[in-house]
Design a protein around this motif. Structure first.
Motif, PDB file in Angstrom:
ATOM      1  N   ARG A  23       0.735  -1.235  -0.181  1.00  0.00           N
ATOM      2  CA  ARG A  23      -0.025   0.198   0.008  1.00  0.00           C
ATOM      3  C   ARG A  23       0.403   1.637  -0.070  1.00  0.00           C
ATOM      4  NH1 ARG A  23      -4.038  -2.028   3.716  1.00  0.00           N
ATOM      5  NH2 ARG A  23      -2.473  -0.596   5.443  1.00  0.00           N
ATOM      6  N   HIS A  24       1.844   1.714   0.681  1.00  0.00           N
ATOM      7  CA  HIS A  24       3.020   2.598   1.017  1.00  0.00           C
ATOM      8  C   HIS A  24       3.724   2.742  -0.485  1.00  0.00           C
ATOM      9  CE1 HIS A  24       5.610   5.039   2.210  1.00  0.00           C
ATOM     10  NE2 HIS A  24       6.838   4.240   2.239  1.00  0.00           N
ATOM     11  N   THR A  27       1.270   3.826  -2.823  1.00  0.00           N
ATOM     12  CA  THR A  27       0.799   5.281  -2.456  1.00  0.00           C
ATOM     13  C   THR A  27       2.463   6.086  -3.201  1.00  0.00           C
ATOM     14  OG1 THR A  27      -0.551   4.829  -1.154  1.00  0.00           O
ATOM     15  CG2 THR A  27       0.283   7.044  -0.611  1.00  0.00           C
ATOM     16  N   THR A  28       2.905   5.731  -2.746  1.00  0.00           N
ATOM     17  CA  THR A  28       4.239   6.657  -3.485  1.00  0.00           C
ATOM     18  C   THR A  28       4.864   7.014  -4.681  1.00  0.00           C
ATOM     19  OG1 THR A  28       5.679   5.008  -2.441  1.00  0.00           O
ATOM     20  CG2 THR A  28       6.063   6.769  -0.774  1.00  0.00           C
ATOM     21  N   PHE A  76      -6.144   0.937  -6.539  1.00  0.00           N
ATOM     22  CA  PHE A  76      -5.422   1.975  -5.889  1.00  0.00           C
ATOM     23  C   PHE A  76      -5.858   3.301  -5.702  1.00  0.00           C
ATOM     24  CE2 PHE A  76      -6.425   1.211 -10.569  1.00  0.00           C
ATOM     25  CZ  PHE A  76      -6.166   2.116 -11.227  1.00  0.00           C
ATOM     26  N   LEU A  79      -6.451   5.017  -2.449  1.00  0.00           N
ATOM     27  CA  LEU A  79      -4.948   5.903  -1.944  1.00  0.00           C
ATOM     28  C   LEU A  79      -5.336   7.035  -3.062  1.00  0.00           C
ATOM     29  CD1 LEU A  79      -2.445   2.124  -2.684  1.00  0.00           C
ATOM     30  CD2 LEU A  79      -3.670   2.751  -0.721  1.00  0.00           C
ATOM     31  N   HIS A  82      -6.982   9.110  -1.352  1.00  0.00           N
ATOM     32  CA  HIS A  82      -5.393   9.232   0.493  1.00  0.00           C
ATOM     33  C   HIS A  82      -5.382  10.677   0.234  1.00  0.00           C
ATOM     34  CE1 HIS A  82      -5.422   9.122   4.700  1.00  0.00           C
ATOM     35  NE2 HIS A  82      -4.719   8.871   3.810  1.00  0.00           N
ATOM     36  N   THR A  83      -4.618  10.453  -1.025  1.00  0.00           N
ATOM     37  CA  THR A  83      -3.418  11.266  -1.783  1.00  0.00           C
ATOM     38  C   THR A  83      -3.287  13.313  -1.881  1.00  0.00           C
ATOM     39  OG1 THR A  83      -2.895  10.162  -2.987  1.00  0.00           O
ATOM     40  CG2 THR A  83      -1.868   9.788  -1.261  1.00  0.00           C
TER      41      THR A  83
END
Ligand code: C2E
Ligand code: CA
Ligand code: CA
Ligand code: CA
Length: 285
Positions: A23-24, A27-28, A76, A79, A82-83
Motif C-alpha cells: 500500500r505504501h 501510494t508513493t 489504487f 490511495l 487519500h493523497t
C-alpha cells in the motif's frame, strides 16, 4: 483462547505487513505512474434492454504497474483519494475517455446513434473547485457536446451532501451532462431525497442484479426492483442495471422495465477498439 491469542496478536502479521508495504509502495508510486503514462482505460458497453443496441460505455481505469502487473481500481483509487492524486488522475480519465468518445462518434456518425461515455467521479473531485471549469475545457478541446458525457457519482457520496457539493453537479446537469447515481440501493438514502439531486439516471447496484440470477427470481427481490423502477420512472429517471451476467437476468430486468444494462453477459471491460465494431456485442439473448 484469549491468553494464547493475546501474545500472538502482538506479533507482526507478515501478510498484513506485506499488504501495508505494498500500500505504501503503491501510494508513493502513484504520481510518477501518472507522469509515465502507466494508467489505461477499459470500456464496458452499455446496452439498451429494449432493442439490444449499444448506447455507450463506462470508462474503468487500470494501472499497468511495472512490477505488479495490471491493478484494478479498487487497489489504487482509495490511495489516490487519500493523497489527493485522484484530482489529476480523474482529470486524465475524463480527458482520455472524452477523446475516445469523440473517436467513436466520428467513426459511427449518425448511423448508430451517438455513443456516450460514462465516467466515474470520486467524492474528492466533487469537492474540488476546478471540476466544472475542467470539464467544460476538456469537452471544448475535444469538440464533444456535453450530452455525450455521463458522470457517475455514488449514492453514498451524495448522502447528506449540502448545497455547496451539489452546486457543481447542478451546473454540469444544466449544461447537458447526465449525472448518474451509482451503486444505487446500497446507500440507505431516503428515496424522497432523490428529488433534491440533479441526477437523471439511477444505476442499480449489482446486488439487485444478483437477486435475478434464478429464474423465476425471488418474489421479494422482484418486488423491490419493480418498486425502484416505477419510482425512478415517475421521477423521470432512467434505470441502468450493472453486473448482468446471464441472459435470464437480462430478460427479467427487461420485463421489470429497466432501461439499460451493463455486464459480462454483453461484454467484459476491454480496449476501446472493441467498441469500434458495435455488432460484436450480441445482445439478442
Ligand atoms: P463501479 O463504478 O460500480 O464499476 C462497475 C464494476 O463492476 C467494475 O469493476 C466492472 O469491471 C465490474 N463489472 C462489470 N460487469 C460485471 C459483471 O457482470 N459481474 C461482475 N461481478 N462485475 C462486473 P472495476 O473495473 O474493478 O471497478 C471497480 C470500481 O472502481 C468501480 O465500481 C468504480 O467505483 C471505481 N472506478 C473505476 N474507474 C474509476 C475512475 O476512473 N475514477 C474513479 N473515481 N473510480 C473508478
Ligand atoms: Ca460506475
Ligand atoms: Ca456501480
Ligand atoms: Ca461499485
Amino acid at each position: 483462547a484469549k491468553s494464547a491469542g493475546g501474545n500472538r496478536a502482538e506479533l507482526a502479521d507478515p501478510e498484513a505487513d506485506a499488504r501495508a508495504i505494498t500500500r505504501h509502495g503503491l501510494t508513493t508510486a502513484l504520481p510518477t505512474a501518472l507522469e509515465r503514462g502507466e494508467f489505461f482505460i477499459e470500456y464496458q458497453p452499455l446496452v439498451h434492454l429494449g432493442d439490444g443496441s449499444v448506447r455507450g460505455a463506462e470508462a474503468l481505469v487500470r494501472w499497468l504497474h511495472p512490477q505488479h502487473g495490471v491493478l484494478g481500481p479498487d487497489r489504487f483509487i482509495p490511495l489516490a483519494e487519500h493523497t489527493g492524486l485522484i484530482v489529476p488522475l480523474g482529470r486524465w480519465v475524463l480527458e482520455e475517455s472524452i477523446r475516445q468518445a469523440r473517436a467513436w462518434r466520428e467513426r459511427h456518425g449518425g448511423q448508430c446513434g451517438p455513443l456516450r461515455i460514462n465516467v466515474n467521479l470520486s467524492p474528492c473531485q466533487l469537492g474540488h473547485p476546478g471540476l466544472v471549469q475542467d470539464t467544460v475545457e476538456i469537452l471544448e478541446r475535444a469538440g464533444v457536446t456535453p450530452d455525450a458525457l455521463c458522470l457517475e457519482v455514488t449514492e453514498s457520496a451524495l448522502i447528506g451532501a449540502d448545497d455547496d457539493l451539489l452546486k457543481p453537479l447542478r451546473r454540469l446537469a444544466e449544461m447537458g451532462v447526465d449525472i448518474a447515481l451509482d451503486d444505487f440501493g446500497t446507500g440507505y438514502s431516503n428515496l424522497a431525497n432523490l428529488r433534491r439531486l440533479p441526477v437523471s439516471i439511477l444505476k442499480l447496484d449489482r446486488s439487485f442484479t444478483q437477486g435475478m440470477q434464478r429464474f423465476p427470481a425471488d418474489p421479494v427481490d422482484l418486488k423491490i426492483v419493480e418498486g425502484i423502477v416505477s419510482l425512478a420512472h415517475s421521477l423521470d429517471l432512467a434505470v441502468t442495471v450493472e453486473g448482468v451476467e446471464t441472459g435470464a437476468q437480462a430478460e427479467q430486468l427487461r420485463i421489470l422495465g429497466c432501461d439499460t444494462a451493463q455486464g459480462w453477459y454483453y461484454a467484459r471491460p476491454g480496449p476501446p477498439e472493441r467498441l469500434h465494431d458495435l455488432t460484436l456485442v450480441d445482445a439478442t439473448g
